[in-house]
Design an enzyme around this catalytic site. Structure first.
Site, short mmCIF file in Angstrom:
data_model
loop_
_atom_site.label_atom_id
_atom_site.label_comp_id
_atom_site.label_asym_id
_atom_site.label_seq_id
_atom_site.Cartn_x
_atom_site.Cartn_y
_atom_site.Cartn_z
N ARG A 71 91.24 60.92 47.79
CA ARG A 71 89.80 61.06 47.55
C ARG A 71 89.10 59.70 47.62
O ARG A 71 87.90 59.64 47.86
CB ARG A 71 89.55 61.76 46.20
CG ARG A 71 88.10 62.18 46.02
CD ARG A 71 87.90 63.19 44.88
NE ARG A 71 86.46 63.43 44.71
CZ ARG A 71 85.94 64.44 44.02
NH1 ARG A 71 86.71 65.29 43.39
NH2 ARG A 71 84.64 64.57 43.91
N ASN A 89 85.05 56.79 49.52
CA ASN A 89 84.30 55.58 49.15
C ASN A 89 84.10 54.60 50.30
O ASN A 89 83.68 53.47 50.09
CB ASN A 89 85.00 54.85 47.99
CG ASN A 89 84.88 55.64 46.70
OD1 ASN A 89 83.89 56.34 46.49
ND2 ASN A 89 85.90 55.57 45.87
N ARG A 119 80.97 74.11 25.34
CA ARG A 119 82.23 73.66 25.98
C ARG A 119 82.42 74.21 27.38
O ARG A 119 83.53 74.25 27.90
CB ARG A 119 83.44 74.03 25.12
CG ARG A 119 83.41 73.34 23.78
CD ARG A 119 84.69 73.57 23.00
NE ARG A 119 84.48 73.09 21.65
CZ ARG A 119 83.86 73.80 20.72
NH1 ARG A 119 83.46 75.02 20.98
NH2 ARG A 119 83.66 73.29 19.53
N GLU A 163 75.87 59.79 54.64
CA GLU A 163 77.12 60.35 54.10
C GLU A 163 77.82 61.22 55.15
O GLU A 163 79.04 61.33 55.14
CB GLU A 163 76.85 61.15 52.81
CG GLU A 163 76.26 60.33 51.66
CD GLU A 163 77.26 59.44 50.92
OE1 GLU A 163 78.44 59.36 51.32
OE2 GLU A 163 76.84 58.81 49.93
N HIS A 168 81.19 52.27 50.37
CA HIS A 168 80.62 52.29 49.02
C HIS A 168 80.93 51.02 48.21
O HIS A 168 80.25 50.75 47.23
CB HIS A 168 81.10 53.52 48.25
CG HIS A 168 80.39 54.78 48.66
ND1 HIS A 168 80.41 55.25 49.95
CD2 HIS A 168 79.62 55.65 47.96
CE1 HIS A 168 79.70 56.38 50.01
NE2 HIS A 168 79.21 56.64 48.82
N HIS A 179 77.66 49.86 46.75
CA HIS A 179 77.37 49.79 45.31
C HIS A 179 76.89 48.40 44.92
O HIS A 179 75.99 48.25 44.09
CB HIS A 179 78.61 50.17 44.49
CG HIS A 179 78.88 51.65 44.47
ND1 HIS A 179 80.15 52.18 44.41
CD2 HIS A 179 78.03 52.71 44.53
CE1 HIS A 179 80.07 53.51 44.43
NE2 HIS A 179 78.80 53.85 44.52
N GLU A 224 90.79 62.18 42.33
CA GLU A 224 90.72 60.82 42.88
C GLU A 224 91.87 59.93 42.45
O GLU A 224 91.68 58.85 41.90
CB GLU A 224 89.37 60.17 42.52
CG GLU A 224 89.10 58.95 43.39
CD GLU A 224 87.65 58.48 43.35
OE1 GLU A 224 86.77 59.32 43.15
OE2 GLU A 224 87.45 57.27 43.53
N1 LIG Z 1 78.59 64.30 41.93
C1 LIG Z 1 78.88 63.66 43.04
O1 LIG Z 1 79.96 63.79 43.59
C2 LIG Z 1 77.85 62.76 43.66
C3 LIG Z 1 78.04 62.25 44.94
C4 LIG Z 1 77.03 61.48 45.51
C5 LIG Z 1 75.88 61.21 44.80
N2 LIG Z 1 75.72 61.71 43.54
C6 LIG Z 1 74.50 61.47 42.77
O2 LIG Z 1 73.40 62.05 43.46
C7 LIG Z 1 72.22 61.38 43.05
C8 LIG Z 1 71.32 61.17 44.25
O3 LIG Z 1 70.97 62.41 44.79
P1 LIG Z 1 69.75 62.56 45.82
O4 LIG Z 1 69.89 61.56 46.87
O5 LIG Z 1 69.70 63.98 46.17
O6 LIG Z 1 68.50 62.09 44.96
P2 LIG Z 1 67.45 62.86 44.06
O7 LIG Z 1 68.06 63.98 43.33
O8 LIG Z 1 66.72 61.84 43.28
O9 LIG Z 1 66.43 63.45 45.14
C9 LIG Z 1 65.70 62.57 45.94
C10 LIG Z 1 64.21 62.86 45.91
O10 LIG Z 1 63.91 63.97 46.73
C11 LIG Z 1 63.13 64.93 46.04
N3 LIG Z 1 63.47 66.24 46.60
C12 LIG Z 1 64.61 66.92 46.41
N4 LIG Z 1 64.63 68.00 47.22
C13 LIG Z 1 63.47 68.00 47.91
C14 LIG Z 1 62.93 68.85 48.91
N5 LIG Z 1 63.60 69.90 49.38
N6 LIG Z 1 61.69 68.55 49.39
C15 LIG Z 1 61.01 67.47 48.94
N7 LIG Z 1 61.50 66.61 48.02
C16 LIG Z 1 62.72 66.88 47.51
C17 LIG Z 1 63.50 64.73 44.60
O11 LIG Z 1 62.49 65.20 43.74
C18 LIG Z 1 63.66 63.22 44.55
O12 LIG Z 1 62.42 62.59 44.40
C19 LIG Z 1 72.64 60.08 42.40
O13 LIG Z 1 72.39 60.14 41.01
C20 LIG Z 1 74.13 60.02 42.67
O14 LIG Z 1 74.86 59.36 41.65
C21 LIG Z 1 76.68 62.48 42.97
ZN LIG Z 2 77.79 58.15 48.34
#
Ligand SMILES: NC(=O)c1ccc[n+]([C@@H]2O[C@H](COP(=O)([O-])OP(=O)(O)OC[C@H]3O[C@@H](n4cnc5c(N)ncnc54)[C@H](O)[C@@H]3O)[C@@H](O)[C@H]2O)c1
Ligand SMILES: [Zn+2]
Length: 366
Positions: free
Chosen positions: A240, A244, A120, A184, A247, A251, A236
């Site tokens: 917040r 978006n 939890r 972003e 987005h 999306h 949100e």
């Molecule tokens: N929680 C939130 O508020 C929020 C906001 C925006 C996005 N997200 C989520 O984030 C995710 C996308 O994240 P992302 O863009 O970081 O993608 P990701 O985590 O898939 O990373 C992208 C790629 O880069 C590689 N990588 C990571 N760090 C590296 C480094 N230092 N050197 C070499 N390669 C590296 C990873 O292995 C992967 O192949 C999505 O699932 C999205 O829904 C969440």
């Molecule tokens: Zn985004």
């Protein structure tokens, strides 16, 4: 190094952005939690561990237990969370254990959710290694996983104890991932920070060459923007939503391309172009501001081509229907550095904005 304080009704913590954080992680964490707990876990992926694991471990007297998530959205699932939780249980994790999420946004979202669910809720720390994760996903407390029915459909709000964004780790990030993440930051500037827009315009070369000082400036400003918004509206219910910007159409583009051809930031880049067009038509930004902001998006491009029909994209936004849950919301910039949410965008306006975006995508291709 820059420290940004995040304060919400449910959590207070620091985001640190700078170089050299990774190799001094253990004492930095101890400054927050006191002595490290008996069991510390690190969730990462094999490729990130191969690149940066040694550096990560450098400051720990006793190595944390490493847990691995396979890369890609395909593994951002409840099944992965169950598998990881079982590994933790077998390794003796208890309520006092600490989890460190070390990787991109996927590792961060799954790690945060795992920490929220395990017994939890156990404490966790974010060590984001993609630009997107450093400027966006590691801040704000949203965690979760995908279902076959849709992205991020199961999740929880669970804030980390701290975020350590080490700019050095970006050295190995593929160029395309870097540029996508920077979208972003472009968004952050457009909706809430004029000076970030100016900086990103003036120093695109330095930022794209990964100059540490320039990246630190961009990351810190983006985090500060998000922290400010989340401070005022954690869950949100209002403000917040401005996060978006770009987005709604973004999306729809991701959906229409089955999350395969576009990175999230790239889809948001095109989405911002559509939203900027809409804002220009409505007069919330001037023609000059439009040109400047559209130019900024392309400065951090190039964005991949789009081979889609406008109707398909419009349908993906829900914009072909009269209403989505009663209202159809759209974030539009107001001048540079401000934005508002409108709820009365007509299908014709949306269609025109999407057509403009697709035409620009076509031009960029030739
Ligand atoms: N929680 C939130 O508020 C929020 C906001 C925006 C996005 N997200 C989520 O984030 C995710 C996308 O994240 P992302 O863009 O970081 O993608 P990701 O985590 O898939 O990373 C992208 C790629 O880069 C590689 N990588 C990571 N760090 C590296 C480094 N230092 N050197 C070499 N390669 C590296 C990873 O292995 C992967 O192949 C999505 O699932 C999205 O829904 C969440
Ligand atoms: Zn985004």
């Amino acid at each position: 190094m820059q420290t940004i304080r995040v304060e919400t009704p449910s959590a207070k913590y620091d985001v640190m952005a700078g170089s050299g954080l990774l190799s001094s992680l253990a004492p930095r964490i101890e400054r927050i939690v006191g002595k490290l707990p008996r069991r510390v876990f690190v969730l990462t992926s094999a490729s990130i561990w191969a690149l940066w694991g040694e550096n990560f471990l450098a400051s720990f007297a006793e190595a944390p237990v490493a847990l691995f998530l396979e890369p890609g959205e395909k593994f951002k699932t409840l099944a992965s969370v169950e598998k990881l939780a079982r590994q933790m249980a077998r390794a003796g994790a208890d309520r006092g254990s600490l989890l460190i999420a070390f990787g991109g946004g996927i590792v961060g979202d799954v790690g945060g959710f795992l920490a929220a669910m395990y017994m939890r809720g156990i404490p966790y720390i974010q060590v984001p290694t993609t630009l997107l994760a450093q400027v966006d996903s590691s801040v704000g407390g949203k965690t979760g996983v995908n279902l076959p029915e849709g992205k991020n459909l199961v999740g929880s709000f669970h804030h980390p104890l701290a975020v350590f964004a080490d700019i050095e780790t970006l050295a190995t990030l593929p160029e395309r991932e870097l540029r996508a993440g920077l979208m972003e930051s472009v968004k952050a500037g457009i909706i809430r920070d004029r000076s970030l827009v100016r900086f990103m315009e003036a120093h695109a070369d330095r930022v794209l060459k990964r100059d540490a000082k320039a990246l630190e400036r961009v990351i810190a400003a983006s985090v500060r923007m998000k922290a400010g918004v989340v401070h005022l509206d954690e869950r949100e219910s209002g403000l917040r939503m401005i996060l978006n910007f770009g987005h709604t159409v973004g999306h729809a583009l991701e959906q229409a391309t089955h999350y395969k051809t576009l990175l999230h930031g790239e889809a948001v880049g095109w989405g911002m172009v559509a939203a900027l067009h809409l804002a220009r038509q409505r007069g919330t930004i001037s023609q000059t501001q439009f040109e400047r902001l559209e130019g900024l998006v392309y400065l951090y491009g190039p964005l991949p081509e789009l081979q889609l029909r406008a109707a398909r994209v419009v349908a993906g936004t829900g914009g072909d229907k009269k209403n989505v849950n009663g209202v159809r919301r759209f974030v539009l910039p107001v001048g540079i550095g401000d934005a508002g949410v409108v709820e009365d965008v007509t299908p014709e306006e949306l269609q025109a904005a999407v057509e403009y975006m697709l035409a620009r995508a076509e031009e960029k291709r030739v």
